[in-house]
Design a protein around this motif. Structure first.
Motif, PDB file in Angstrom:
ATOM      1  N   SER A  82       8.973  19.154  -2.842  1.00 14.27           N
ATOM      2  CA  SER A  82       9.352  17.823  -2.368  1.00 14.27           C
ATOM      3  C   SER A  82       8.123  16.997  -2.016  1.00 14.27           C
ATOM      4  CB  SER A  82      10.240  17.932  -1.124  1.00 14.27           C
ATOM      5  OG  SER A  82      11.441  18.618  -1.399  1.00 14.27           O
ATOM      6  N   LEU A  83       8.286  15.704  -2.140  1.00 14.59           N
ATOM      7  CA  LEU A  83       7.284  14.747  -1.675  1.00 14.59           C
ATOM      8  C   LEU A  83       8.009  13.539  -1.106  1.00 14.59           C
ATOM      9  CD1 LEU A  83       4.607  14.560  -4.552  1.00 14.59           C
ATOM     10  CD2 LEU A  83       4.259  15.471  -2.248  1.00 14.59           C
ATOM     11  N   ARG A  84       7.339  12.860  -0.176  1.00 14.19           N
ATOM     12  CA  ARG A  84       7.878  11.623   0.370  1.00 14.19           C
ATOM     13  C   ARG A  84       6.847  10.526   0.184  1.00 14.19           C
ATOM     14  NH1 ARG A  84       8.866   9.368   6.371  1.00 14.19           N
ATOM     15  NH2 ARG A  84      10.844   8.266   6.059  1.00 14.19           N
ATOM     16  N   LEU A  85       7.219   9.509  -0.566  1.00 10.79           N
ATOM     17  CA  LEU A  85       6.350   8.370  -0.790  1.00 10.79           C
ATOM     18  C   LEU A  85       6.691   7.262   0.202  1.00 10.79           C
ATOM     19  CD1 LEU A  85       6.420   8.118  -4.695  1.00 10.79           C
ATOM     20  CD2 LEU A  85       4.987   9.561  -3.236  1.00 10.79           C
ATOM     21  N   SER A  86       5.653   6.544   0.618  1.00 10.47           N
ATOM     22  CA  SER A  86       5.831   5.390   1.499  1.00 10.47           C
ATOM     23  C   SER A  86       5.110   4.198   0.897  1.00 10.47           C
ATOM     24  CB  SER A  86       5.261   5.673   2.894  1.00 10.47           C
ATOM     25  OG  SER A  86       5.894   6.758   3.504  1.00 10.47           O
ATOM     26  N   CYS A  87       5.633   3.022   1.163  1.00 17.97           N
ATOM     27  CA  CYS A  87       5.002   1.788   0.701  1.00 17.97           C
ATOM     28  C   CYS A  87       5.176   0.746   1.784  1.00 17.97           C
ATOM     29  CB  CYS A  87       5.625   1.325  -0.602  1.00 17.97           C
ATOM     30  SG  CYS A  87       5.087  -0.319  -1.139  1.00 17.97           S
ATOM     31  N   ALA A  88       4.053   0.299   2.339  1.00 24.16           N
ATOM     32  CA  ALA A  88       4.083  -0.669   3.424  1.00 24.16           C
ATOM     33  C   ALA A  88       3.571  -2.017   2.944  1.00 24.16           C
ATOM     34  CB  ALA A  88       3.232  -0.172   4.592  1.00 24.16           C
ATOM     35  N   ALA A  89       4.309  -3.058   3.272  1.00 26.16           N
ATOM     36  CA  ALA A  89       3.908  -4.418   2.945  1.00 26.16           C
ATOM     37  C   ALA A  89       3.178  -5.036   4.136  1.00 26.16           C
ATOM     38  CB  ALA A  89       5.129  -5.263   2.595  1.00 26.16           C
ATOM     39  N   GLY A 136      -0.268   1.949  -7.042  1.00 23.44           N
ATOM     40  CA  GLY A 136       0.207   3.176  -7.672  1.00 23.44           C
ATOM     41  C   GLY A 136      -0.301   4.419  -6.957  1.00 23.44           C
ATOM     42  N   THR A 137       0.525   5.447  -6.946  1.00 21.71           N
ATOM     43  CA  THR A 137       0.135   6.740  -6.376  1.00 21.71           C
ATOM     44  C   THR A 137       0.533   7.834  -7.362  1.00 21.71           C
ATOM     45  OG1 THR A 137       0.264   8.160  -4.413  1.00 21.71           O
ATOM     46  CG2 THR A 137       2.289   7.019  -5.044  1.00 21.71           C
ATOM     47  N   GLN A 138      -0.382   8.764  -7.578  1.00 26.94           N
ATOM     48  CA  GLN A 138      -0.164   9.808  -8.576  1.00 26.94           C
ATOM     49  C   GLN A 138       0.708  10.924  -8.004  1.00 26.94           C
ATOM     50  OE1 GLN A 138      -1.322  10.089 -11.915  1.00 26.94           O
ATOM     51  NE2 GLN A 138       0.012  11.895 -11.958  1.00 26.94           N
ATOM     52  N   VAL A 139       1.719  11.292  -8.771  1.00 26.51           N
ATOM     53  CA  VAL A 139       2.550  12.450  -8.453  1.00 26.51           C
ATOM     54  C   VAL A 139       2.412  13.434  -9.613  1.00 26.51           C
ATOM     55  CG1 VAL A 139       4.909  13.290  -8.172  1.00 26.51           C
ATOM     56  CG2 VAL A 139       4.188  11.166  -7.046  1.00 26.51           C
ATOM     57  N   THR A 140       2.001  14.647  -9.299  1.00 24.18           N
ATOM     58  CA  THR A 140       1.842  15.682 -10.313  1.00 24.18           C
ATOM     59  C   THR A 140       2.671  16.890  -9.912  1.00 24.18           C
ATOM     60  OG1 THR A 140      -0.420  14.935 -10.799  1.00 24.18           O
ATOM     61  CG2 THR A 140       0.222  17.138 -11.573  1.00 24.18           C
ATOM     62  N   VAL A 141       3.573  17.285 -10.796  1.00 24.14           N
ATOM     63  CA  VAL A 141       4.425  18.445 -10.555  1.00 24.14           C
ATOM     64  C   VAL A 141       4.019  19.527 -11.548  1.00 24.14           C
ATOM     65  CG1 VAL A 141       6.775  19.305 -10.337  1.00 24.14           C
ATOM     66  CG2 VAL A 141       6.273  16.883  -9.876  1.00 24.14           C
ATOM     67  N   SER A 142       3.413  20.561 -11.017  1.00 33.80           N
ATOM     68  CA  SER A 142       2.871  21.606 -11.883  1.00 33.80           C
ATOM     69  C   SER A 142       2.740  22.912 -11.121  1.00 33.80           C
ATOM     70  CB  SER A 142       1.502  21.186 -12.421  1.00 33.80           C
ATOM     71  OG  SER A 142       0.916  22.227 -13.181  1.00 33.80           O
ATOM     72  N   SER A 143       2.926  24.004 -11.823  1.00 35.33           N
ATOM     73  CA  SER A 143       2.737  25.318 -11.209  1.00 35.33           C
ATOM     74  C   SER A 143       1.300  25.800 -11.405  1.00 35.33           C
ATOM     75  CB  SER A 143       3.726  26.325 -11.804  1.00 35.33           C
ATOM     76  OG  SER A 143       3.604  26.370 -13.203  1.00 35.33           O
ATOM     77  N   VAL A 203       0.850  -1.186   0.000  1.00 32.14           N
ATOM     78  CA  VAL A 203       0.000   0.000   0.000  1.00 32.14           C
ATOM     79  C   VAL A 203       0.883   1.233   0.000  1.00 32.14           C
ATOM     80  CG1 VAL A 203      -1.775   1.296   1.214  1.00 32.14           C
ATOM     81  CG2 VAL A 203      -1.839  -1.214   1.205  1.00 32.14           C
ATOM     82  N   GLU A 204       0.718   2.048  -1.049  1.00 29.33           N
ATOM     83  CA  GLU A 204       1.512   3.263  -1.188  1.00 29.33           C
ATOM     84  C   GLU A 204       0.757   4.465  -0.644  1.00 29.33           C
ATOM     85  OE1 GLU A 204       2.690   1.438  -5.478  1.00 29.33           O
ATOM     86  OE2 GLU A 204       0.753   2.005  -4.670  1.00 29.33           O
ATOM     87  N   SER A 205       1.512   5.472  -0.258  1.00 30.10           N
ATOM     88  CA  SER A 205       0.920   6.738   0.171  1.00 30.10           C
ATOM     89  C   SER A 205       1.935   7.847  -0.056  1.00 30.10           C
ATOM     90  CB  SER A 205       0.506   6.691   1.645  1.00 30.10           C
ATOM     91  OG  SER A 205       1.632   6.436   2.455  1.00 30.10           O
ATOM     92  N   GLY A 206       1.439   9.094  -0.044  1.00 32.88           N
ATOM     93  CA  GLY A 206       2.338  10.234  -0.115  1.00 32.88           C
ATOM     94  C   GLY A 206       2.348  10.978  -1.433  1.00 32.88           C
ATOM     95  N   GLY A 207       1.634  10.489  -2.428  1.00 33.00           N
ATOM     96  CA  GLY A 207       1.594  11.216  -3.687  1.00 33.00           C
ATOM     97  C   GLY A 207       0.753  12.469  -3.569  1.00 33.00           C
ATOM     98  N   GLY A 208       0.739  13.261  -4.638  1.00 35.14           N
ATOM     99  CA  GLY A 208      -0.065  14.462  -4.640  1.00 35.14           C
ATOM    100  C   GLY A 208       0.419  15.471  -5.651  1.00 35.14           C
ATOM    101  N   LEU A 209      -0.064  16.694  -5.490  1.00 36.01           N
ATOM    102  CA  LEU A 209       0.290  17.805  -6.382  1.00 36.01           C
ATOM    103  C   LEU A 209       1.326  18.686  -5.697  1.00 36.01           C
ATOM    104  CD1 LEU A 209      -0.205  19.637  -8.870  1.00 36.01           C
ATOM    105  CD2 LEU A 209      -2.063  20.697  -7.546  1.00 36.01           C
TER     106      LEU A 209
END
Length: 120
Positions: free
Chosen positions: A17-24, A113-120, A5-11
């Motif tokens: 910076s972003l920090r993603l985590s993935c727990a088994a 999967g977790t979505q990461v969006t880098v945008s101004s 299970v992933e977490s931490g994605g976003g805009l």
């Protein structure tokens, strides 16, 4: 049953910076390599970073010192710290781990999967 299970994605804005985590979770007797892959729009999935059970690390060429992968085996979790993010880092980030569950061999498991969006 093993799950990732992933977490931490976003805009985030460029340069952020972003920090993603993935727990088994589930019945787990061992974890070998853990890693992160990404799929950018219109492109094939590519390796971002991987870390072995002995701490050996591989990064994709595009990382260029901006990302750091780490793992906490007590928590069965892998992390991806992403700094100086760029618009071309946009995509879906997937966690992968080689896990020995109820079978006597390791199998590859993927997160949703977790979505990461880098945008101004």
């Amino acid at each position: 049953q093993v799950q990732l299970v992933e977490s931490g994605g976003g805009l985030v804005r460029p340069g952020g910076s972003l920090r993603l985590s993935c727990a088994a979770s589930g019945t787990i007797f061992g974890i070998r390599d853990m890693g992160w892959y990404r799929r950018a729009p219109g492109k094939q999935r590519e390796l971002v970073a991987s870390i072995s059970s002995f701490g050996g690390i591989t990064y994709g060429d595009f990382v260029k010192g901006r990302f750091t992968i780490s793992r906490d085996d007590n928590k069965k979790t892998v992390y991806l710290q992403m700094n100086t993010l760029k618009p071309r880092d946009t995509g879906v980030y997937y966690c992968k781990a080689d896990i020995r569950g109820e079978t006597p061999w390791h199998s590859a498991y993927w997160g949703q999967g977790t979505q990461v969006t880098v945008s101004s």
